[in-house]
Design an enzyme around this catalytic site. Structure first.
Site, mmCIF file in Angstrom:
data_model
loop_
_atom_site.group_PDB
_atom_site.id
_atom_site.type_symbol
_atom_site.label_atom_id
_atom_site.label_comp_id
_atom_site.label_asym_id
_atom_site.label_seq_id
_atom_site.Cartn_x
_atom_site.Cartn_y
_atom_site.Cartn_z
ATOM 1 N N LYS A 90 0.841 -1.209 0.000
ATOM 2 C CA LYS A 90 0.000 0.000 0.000
ATOM 3 C C LYS A 90 0.876 1.259 0.000
ATOM 4 O O LYS A 90 0.607 2.211 -0.728
ATOM 5 C CB LYS A 90 -0.929 -0.009 1.219
ATOM 6 C CG LYS A 90 -2.082 0.962 1.092
ATOM 7 C CD LYS A 90 -2.971 0.979 2.335
ATOM 8 C CE LYS A 90 -3.564 -0.373 2.650
ATOM 9 N NZ LYS A 90 -4.653 -0.282 3.663
ATOM 10 N N LYS A 100 1.941 -3.350 10.915
ATOM 11 C CA LYS A 100 0.564 -3.354 11.413
ATOM 12 C C LYS A 100 0.595 -3.932 12.822
ATOM 13 O O LYS A 100 1.544 -4.629 13.194
ATOM 14 C CB LYS A 100 -0.310 -4.230 10.497
ATOM 15 C CG LYS A 100 -1.773 -3.909 10.544
ATOM 16 C CD LYS A 100 -2.207 -2.886 9.518
ATOM 17 C CE LYS A 100 -3.681 -2.610 9.650
ATOM 18 N NZ LYS A 100 -4.190 -1.712 8.618
ATOM 19 N N THR A 148 -10.263 7.465 3.561
ATOM 20 C CA THR A 148 -10.361 6.080 3.050
ATOM 21 C C THR A 148 -11.661 5.929 2.265
ATOM 22 O O THR A 148 -11.672 5.403 1.137
ATOM 23 C CB THR A 148 -10.312 5.046 4.201
ATOM 24 O OG1 THR A 148 -9.107 5.233 4.940
ATOM 25 C CG2 THR A 148 -10.357 3.628 3.657
ATOM 26 N N ASP A 158 -24.614 -5.683 8.056
ATOM 27 C CA ASP A 158 -23.629 -5.525 9.128
ATOM 28 C C ASP A 158 -24.070 -6.437 10.271
ATOM 29 O O ASP A 158 -25.267 -6.663 10.451
ATOM 30 C CB ASP A 158 -23.551 -4.054 9.599
ATOM 31 C CG ASP A 158 -22.306 -3.796 10.443
ATOM 32 O OD1 ASP A 158 -22.205 -4.349 11.552
ATOM 33 O OD2 ASP A 158 -21.420 -3.053 9.986
HETATM 34 N N1 LIG Z 1 -10.380 2.936 8.825
HETATM 35 C C1 LIG Z 1 -9.596 3.115 7.778
HETATM 36 O O1 LIG Z 1 -9.223 4.235 7.455
HETATM 37 C C2 LIG Z 1 -9.162 1.952 6.939
HETATM 38 C C3 LIG Z 1 -9.800 0.738 7.013
HETATM 39 N N2 LIG Z 1 -9.429 -0.279 6.174
HETATM 40 C C4 LIG Z 1 -10.102 -1.568 6.227
HETATM 41 O O2 LIG Z 1 -11.489 -1.396 5.952
HETATM 42 C C5 LIG Z 1 -12.249 -2.336 6.723
HETATM 43 C C6 LIG Z 1 -13.252 -1.583 7.597
HETATM 44 O O3 LIG Z 1 -12.535 -0.711 8.455
HETATM 45 P P1 LIG Z 1 -13.297 0.270 9.473
HETATM 46 O O4 LIG Z 1 -14.545 0.766 8.820
HETATM 47 O O5 LIG Z 1 -12.275 1.206 9.948
HETATM 48 O O6 LIG Z 1 -13.675 -0.743 10.631
HETATM 49 P P2 LIG Z 1 -14.873 -0.626 11.709
HETATM 50 O O7 LIG Z 1 -14.493 -1.506 12.845
HETATM 51 O O8 LIG Z 1 -15.204 0.784 11.981
HETATM 52 O O9 LIG Z 1 -16.110 -1.263 10.893
HETATM 53 C C7 LIG Z 1 -16.200 -2.600 10.515
HETATM 54 C C8 LIG Z 1 -17.687 -2.916 10.413
HETATM 55 O O10 LIG Z 1 -17.828 -4.217 9.889
HETATM 56 C C9 LIG Z 1 -18.851 -4.884 10.631
HETATM 57 N N3 LIG Z 1 -18.626 -6.325 10.488
HETATM 58 C C10 LIG Z 1 -17.719 -7.125 11.106
HETATM 59 N N4 LIG Z 1 -17.846 -8.394 10.673
HETATM 60 C C11 LIG Z 1 -18.840 -8.398 9.754
HETATM 61 C C12 LIG Z 1 -19.434 -9.389 8.947
HETATM 62 N N5 LIG Z 1 -19.039 -10.670 9.004
HETATM 63 N N6 LIG Z 1 -20.439 -9.028 8.106
HETATM 64 C C13 LIG Z 1 -20.867 -7.741 8.051
HETATM 65 N N7 LIG Z 1 -20.342 -6.763 8.798
HETATM 66 C C14 LIG Z 1 -19.335 -7.072 9.636
HETATM 67 C C15 LIG Z 1 -18.689 -4.359 12.045
HETATM 68 O O11 LIG Z 1 -19.876 -4.533 12.821
HETATM 69 C C16 LIG Z 1 -18.398 -2.876 11.763
HETATM 70 O O12 LIG Z 1 -19.582 -2.111 11.666
HETATM 71 C C17 LIG Z 1 -11.222 -3.164 7.494
HETATM 72 O O13 LIG Z 1 -10.871 -4.322 6.757
HETATM 73 C C18 LIG Z 1 -10.034 -2.232 7.595
HETATM 74 O O14 LIG Z 1 -8.820 -2.940 7.775
HETATM 75 C C19 LIG Z 1 -8.444 -0.119 5.241
HETATM 76 C C20 LIG Z 1 -7.784 1.070 5.125
HETATM 77 C C21 LIG Z 1 -8.023 2.175 6.025
HETATM 78 O O1 LIG Z 2 -5.632 4.271 8.312
HETATM 79 C C1 LIG Z 2 -4.669 4.338 9.098
HETATM 80 O O2 LIG Z 2 -4.740 4.908 10.205
HETATM 81 C C2 LIG Z 2 -3.334 3.743 8.747
HETATM 82 C C3 LIG Z 2 -3.313 3.010 7.476
HETATM 83 C C4 LIG Z 2 -3.727 1.590 7.627
HETATM 84 O O3 LIG Z 2 -3.519 0.963 8.637
HETATM 85 C C5 LIG Z 2 -4.405 0.943 6.527
HETATM 86 O O4 LIG Z 2 -4.487 1.551 5.462
HETATM 87 O O5 LIG Z 2 -4.843 -0.208 6.680
#
Ligand SMILES: NC(=O)C1=CN([C@@H]2O[C@H](COP(=O)(O)OP(=O)(O)OC[C@H]3O[C@@H](n4cnc5c(N)ncnc54)[C@H](O)[C@@H]3O)[C@@H](O)[C@H]2O)C=CC1
Ligand SMILES: O=C(O)CCC(=O)C(=O)O
Length: 366
Positions: free
Chosen positions: A64, A76, A146, A199
């Site tokens: 990335k 990570k 993101t 979700d």
């Molecule tokens: N937050 C960020 O800026 C970034 C996030 N990501 C990736 O994006 C994805 C989401 O990240 P966030 O939104 O930050 O996480 P988050 O924890 O805020 O949201 C994840 C959501 O997925 C739901 N969930 C979990 N298991 C599930 C399933 N089996 N079916 C349906 N829903 C389910 C949870 O209840 C939650 O609402 C992750 O894979 C993360 O690594 C990637 C790059 C940056």
């Molecule tokens: O979004 C962040 O805070 C760091 C970047 C990261 O961990 C990701 O892109 O998965």
């Protein structure tokens, strides 16, 4: 153990019985600079499961960082625990101490299960924290860029499939309505699109249904794994990794898969299977780089306009990768990997004197 971590530079197990912290930090590759990557909190069933996740996630960060052309390497961290019950200030302070012990080799912030305010506690112990709220000198919630990057990725995909960028021309199935998925859903519905969502948290589903009532598009909630078989045009995974696998590829009816989840392909071969089925895949680490772009940019002091500008590059990068995949007859994931590996090899040659253990001048923030 050394076989398992053979592609990684360093893996650190962090144990603090007083706060209940059990965490693993993985540094994959620091050729481009100090390792940077968020911290995921999950009730992993075993240490092995947590280790596998952090190894895969940190490797993805190396690619990335190369894809987004930032001067950081791949790392990570994961905390083993339930984010709804096991968080405490002491836990994040203990985590911050372990991060600090790496002396600038690893910078971290939010991921699944963690929020910017969690890391305000860690910030008391180390400078190596990114993405804390603006009032603490950070760039704030990295899920905002993101989600914006995912929208650029979707526009590029529409351009490639239909020759238009109008988001309302297609329908979407979104898995996960957390920090990123909710914002993506909201923007698609605001653009007039039809969106299917699921979700495991019913509150998140209820909230997007209420929000959609005020917007031009529409939303349909579907039950759990039904999301894979929905008759939508683009599948947008925004929860866990590994969701593109033998079983789900058989069920997918979509024309493309483009979302924020890290490590969407269970194995690289699933990128080839998608290609064989005629489904266009937007490589995850290209599409979801917006958060990384924001936290890496903190080096220069927070500036949302600059971040937005850099996040727009996701549109061009994705179109270029789609083009290379067609020209070289590679899956889009293979084309993206090749692009990033070349960039890392070039840097190795250029910077033979570069000390990647040196701290960046991050302290401008303090
Ligand atoms: N937050 C960020 O800026 C970034 C996030 N990501 C990736 O994006 C994805 C989401 O990240 P966030 O939104 O930050 O996480 P988050 O924890 O805020 O949201 C994840 C959501 O997925 C739901 N969930 C979990 N298991 C599930 C399933 N089996 N079916 C349906 N829903 C389910 C949870 O209840 C939650 O609402 C992750 O894979 C993360 O690594 C990637 C790059 C940056
Ligand atoms: O979004 C962040 O805070 C760091 C970047 C990261 O961990 C990701 O892109 O998965």
């Amino acid at each position: 153990m050394f076989e398992k971590i053979s592609q990684h530079e360093q893996v650190v197990f962090c144990n603090d019985p007083a706060s209940g912290l059990k965490a693993i930090i993985a540094i994959h590759n620091t050729t481009l600079g100090p390792a940077l990557g968020g911290c995921r909190m999950r009730p992993y069933k075993s240490t092995d499961e947590a280790l596998e996740d952090v190894l895969r996630l940190s490797r993805g960060m190396t690619y990335k960082c190369a894809g987004a052309d930032v001067d950081f390497g791949g790392g990570k961290s994961v905390i083993i625990g339930d984010p709804t019950t096991d968080k405490s200030p002491a836990l994040f302070r203990a985590f911050g101490q372990f991060v600090d012990s790496l002396n600038g080799r690893f910078y971290t912030g939010t991921d699944m299960g963690t929020t910017p305010s969690d890391f305000v506690h860690a910030l008391k112990e180390t400078e190596c924290i990114v993405g804390v709220p603006d009032e603490y000198g950070g760039s704030g919630d990295s899920s905002v860029p993101t989600a914006q990057g995912v929208i650029y990725g979707l526009r590029a995909t529409l351009q490639s499939l239909l020759g238009t960028e109008d988001l309302s021309e297609m329908s979407y199935s979104i898995q996960g309505l957390g920090k990123v998925g909710y914002k993506v859903a909201e923007q698609l519905i605001a653009a007039g699109a039809r969106v299917y969502v699921t979700d495991i948290n019913p509150q998140a589903e209820k909230s997007i249904v209420e929000r959609a009532e005020l917007l031009p598009g529409s939303v349909v909630v579907v039950e759990g794994n039904e999301i894979y078989g929905v008759d939508a045009d683009i599948f947008v995974p925004c929860a866990l990794g590994g969701v593109v696998n033998d079983e789900t590829i058989d069920r997918l009816k979509v024309k493309a898969v483009v979302g924020s989840a890290n490590n969407q392909l269970l194995e690289d071969k699933h990128g080839i299977y998608l290609q064989q089925k005629g489904i266009l895949y937007g490589p995850d680490y290209i599409v979801n780089a917006g958060g990384l772009i924001q936290v890496a940019d903190e080096l220069y002091g927070p500036n949302k306009a600059r971040v937005l500008n850099q996040t727009k590059a996701i549109y061009d990068s994705l179109l270029e990768i789609y083009k290379q995949s067609r020209e070289l007859n590679l899956s889009t994931m293979e084309a993206a990997n090749r692009f990033c590996e070349d960039r890392i090899e070039q840097r190795k040659k250029r910077n033979s004197f570069f000390s990647h253990h040196k701290r960046p001048k991050w302290s401008v923030r303090h």
